[in-house]
Motif scaffolding. Structure first.
Motif, PDB file in Angstrom:
ATOM      1  N   ILE A  66      62.212  65.039  -2.734  1.00 44.19           N
ATOM      2  CA  ILE A  66      60.824  65.433  -2.452  1.00 44.19           C
ATOM      3  C   ILE A  66      60.524  66.796  -3.070  1.00 44.19           C
ATOM      4  O   ILE A  66      59.433  67.027  -3.586  1.00 44.19           O
ATOM      5  N   ASN A  67      61.498  67.690  -3.019  1.00 42.22           N
ATOM      6  CA  ASN A  67      61.329  69.036  -3.561  1.00 42.22           C
ATOM      7  C   ASN A  67      61.684  69.125  -5.045  1.00 42.22           C
ATOM      8  O   ASN A  67      61.872  70.214  -5.571  1.00 42.22           O
ATOM      9  N   GLU A  68      61.818  67.963  -5.685  1.00 39.14           N
ATOM     10  CA  GLU A  68      62.058  67.832  -7.122  1.00 39.14           C
ATOM     11  C   GLU A  68      63.375  68.453  -7.590  1.00 39.14           C
ATOM     12  O   GLU A  68      63.507  68.842  -8.741  1.00 39.14           O
ATOM     13  N   ASN A  69      64.353  68.518  -6.701  1.00 40.15           N
ATOM     14  CA  ASN A  69      65.701  68.910  -7.083  1.00 40.15           C
ATOM     15  C   ASN A  69      66.491  67.611  -7.249  1.00 40.15           C
ATOM     16  O   ASN A  69      67.355  67.277  -6.431  1.00 40.15           O
ATOM     17  N   LEU A  70      66.165  66.883  -8.315  1.00 36.99           N
ATOM     18  CA  LEU A  70      66.645  65.520  -8.480  1.00 36.99           C
ATOM     19  C   LEU A  70      68.136  65.441  -8.777  1.00 36.99           C
ATOM     20  O   LEU A  70      68.799  64.500  -8.349  1.00 36.99           O
ATOM     21  N   ASN A  71      68.676  66.400  -9.498  1.00 37.70           N
ATOM     22  CA  ASN A  71      70.110  66.366  -9.805  1.00 37.70           C
ATOM     23  C   ASN A  71      70.962  66.503  -8.539  1.00 37.70           C
ATOM     24  O   ASN A  71      71.978  65.822  -8.389  1.00 37.70           O
ATOM     25  N   LEU A  72      70.541  67.357  -7.617  1.00 39.25           N
ATOM     26  CA  LEU A  72      71.273  67.499  -6.362  1.00 39.25           C
ATOM     27  C   LEU A  72      71.113  66.235  -5.516  1.00 39.25           C
ATOM     28  O   LEU A  72      72.061  65.800  -4.849  1.00 39.25           O
ATOM     29  N   SER A  73      69.947  65.619  -5.590  1.00 40.49           N
ATOM     30  CA  SER A  73      69.724  64.361  -4.884  1.00 40.49           C
ATOM     31  C   SER A  73      70.700  63.295  -5.389  1.00 40.49           C
ATOM     32  O   SER A  73      71.281  62.554  -4.589  1.00 40.49           O
ATOM     33  N   VAL A  74      70.886  63.209  -6.700  1.00 40.61           N
ATOM     34  CA  VAL A  74      71.842  62.259  -7.295  1.00 40.61           C
ATOM     35  C   VAL A  74      73.236  62.499  -6.734  1.00 40.61           C
ATOM     36  O   VAL A  74      73.911  61.566  -6.283  1.00 40.61           O
ATOM     37  N   LEU A  75      73.667  63.736  -6.737  1.00 38.49           N
ATOM     38  CA  LEU A  75      75.003  64.080  -6.244  1.00 38.49           C
ATOM     39  C   LEU A  75      75.176  63.686  -4.777  1.00 38.49           C
ATOM     40  O   LEU A  75      76.193  63.091  -4.403  1.00 38.49           O
ATOM     41  N   LEU A  76      74.183  63.970  -3.963  1.00 34.60           N
ATOM     42  CA  LEU A  76      74.285  63.654  -2.534  1.00 34.60           C
ATOM     43  C   LEU A  76      74.335  62.149  -2.275  1.00 34.60           C
ATOM     44  O   LEU A  76      75.039  61.699  -1.366  1.00 34.60           O
ATOM     45  N   ILE A  77      73.623  61.369  -3.072  1.00 33.76           N
ATOM     46  CA  ILE A  77      73.682  59.911  -2.908  1.00 33.76           C
ATOM     47  C   ILE A  77      75.082  59.403  -3.226  1.00 33.76           C
ATOM     48  O   ILE A  77      75.620  58.554  -2.507  1.00 33.76           O
ATOM     49  N   PHE A  78      75.694  59.935  -4.268  1.00 33.05           N
ATOM     50  CA  PHE A  78      77.059  59.498  -4.603  1.00 33.05           C
ATOM     51  C   PHE A  78      78.077  59.950  -3.557  1.00 33.05           C
ATOM     52  O   PHE A  78      79.009  59.208  -3.232  1.00 33.05           O
ATOM     53  N   VAL A  79      77.906  61.137  -2.989  1.00 33.48           N
ATOM     54  CA  VAL A  79      78.807  61.580  -1.914  1.00 33.48           C
ATOM     55  C   VAL A  79      78.588  60.721  -0.669  1.00 33.48           C
ATOM     56  O   VAL A  79      79.551  60.377   0.036  1.00 33.48           O
ATOM     57  N   ALA A  80      77.338  60.325  -0.404  1.00 33.03           N
ATOM     58  CA  ALA A  80      77.055  59.417   0.719  1.00 33.03           C
ATOM     59  C   ALA A  80      77.781  58.092   0.513  1.00 33.03           C
ATOM     60  O   ALA A  80      78.265  57.492   1.479  1.00 33.03           O
ATOM     61  N   ALA A  81      77.867  57.635  -0.733  1.00 32.45           N
ATOM     62  CA  ALA A  81      78.589  56.380  -1.020  1.00 32.45           C
ATOM     63  C   ALA A  81      80.071  56.521  -0.662  1.00 32.45           C
ATOM     64  O   ALA A  81      80.677  55.578  -0.146  1.00 32.45           O
TER      65      ALA A  81
END
Length: 179
Positions: A38-53
């Motif tokens: 939402i805050n347009e920090n998309l690269n960190l969002s990508v990383l967090l999704i993979f860590v969630a996996a």
């Protein structure tokens, strides 16, 4: 004796909640991925999704290994998965590329989330027979997230098509052996 009984009981309670703690870590990482998208920090969002996996992988493994599987854990896992592998990747893709398509981009974003929710609901009411029916939402979410890394290299319409394909694969009737 009293202290050892208390420690033994505490250890048993902690052991019983190990898988649920990992599941809640999955949910929390997905929630943070959404906030960062939402805050347009998309690269960190990508990383967090993979860590969630990773957390999602280990929660089921811990539950089976420690023999602490439960109906509550199964439901909690599905609720976490819709956040981490449904909403978070969809929002990441929307913020990163799909918003530029207007209404179709919005429609495919919501379609992906809806198909993911349907897939999880179908999984929760099905018998455990050693097979998944349709593409698991974790795999779909990871594929969508991975595809985000190709945004600068692939044509924009590809991503609309890819989200549509992932959506239909999640609700499709094909069988996939569990690993």
């Amino acid at each position: 004796m009293f202290l050892s009984d208390v420690l033994d009981l505490t250890f048993k309670k902690l052991k019983a909640q190990t898988a649920n703690v990992l599941t809640l870590a999955n949910l929390s990482l997905g929630g943070f991925a959404i906030l960062f998208a939402i805050n347009e920090n998309l690269n960190l969002s990508v990383l967090l999704i993979f860590v969630a996996a990773l957390a999602d992988r280990f929660d089921g493994m811990a539950a089976r290994k420690m023999n602490i599987e439960s109906d509550l854990g199964k439901q909690l896992d599905s609720m976490s998965d819709i956040i981490s592998f449904g909403v978070a990747p969809a929002l990441l893709m929307y913020q990163g590329i799909l918003y530029g398509f207007g209404v179709p981009g919005s429609f495919f974003t919501i379609l992906y989330i809806g198909c993911g929710a349907f897939r999880l609901a179908r999984f929760n009411i099905s018998e455990n027979n050693g097979y998944f029916t349709g593409l698991p939402i974790t795999a779909a979410g990871c594929l969508a997230t991975l595809s985000f890394l190709a945004v600068p290299y692939w044509p924009e319409p590809f991503f609309l098509f890819f989200m549509l394909i992932l959506s239909f694969l999640m609700i499709s009737p094909f069988k996939l052996k569990k690993m």
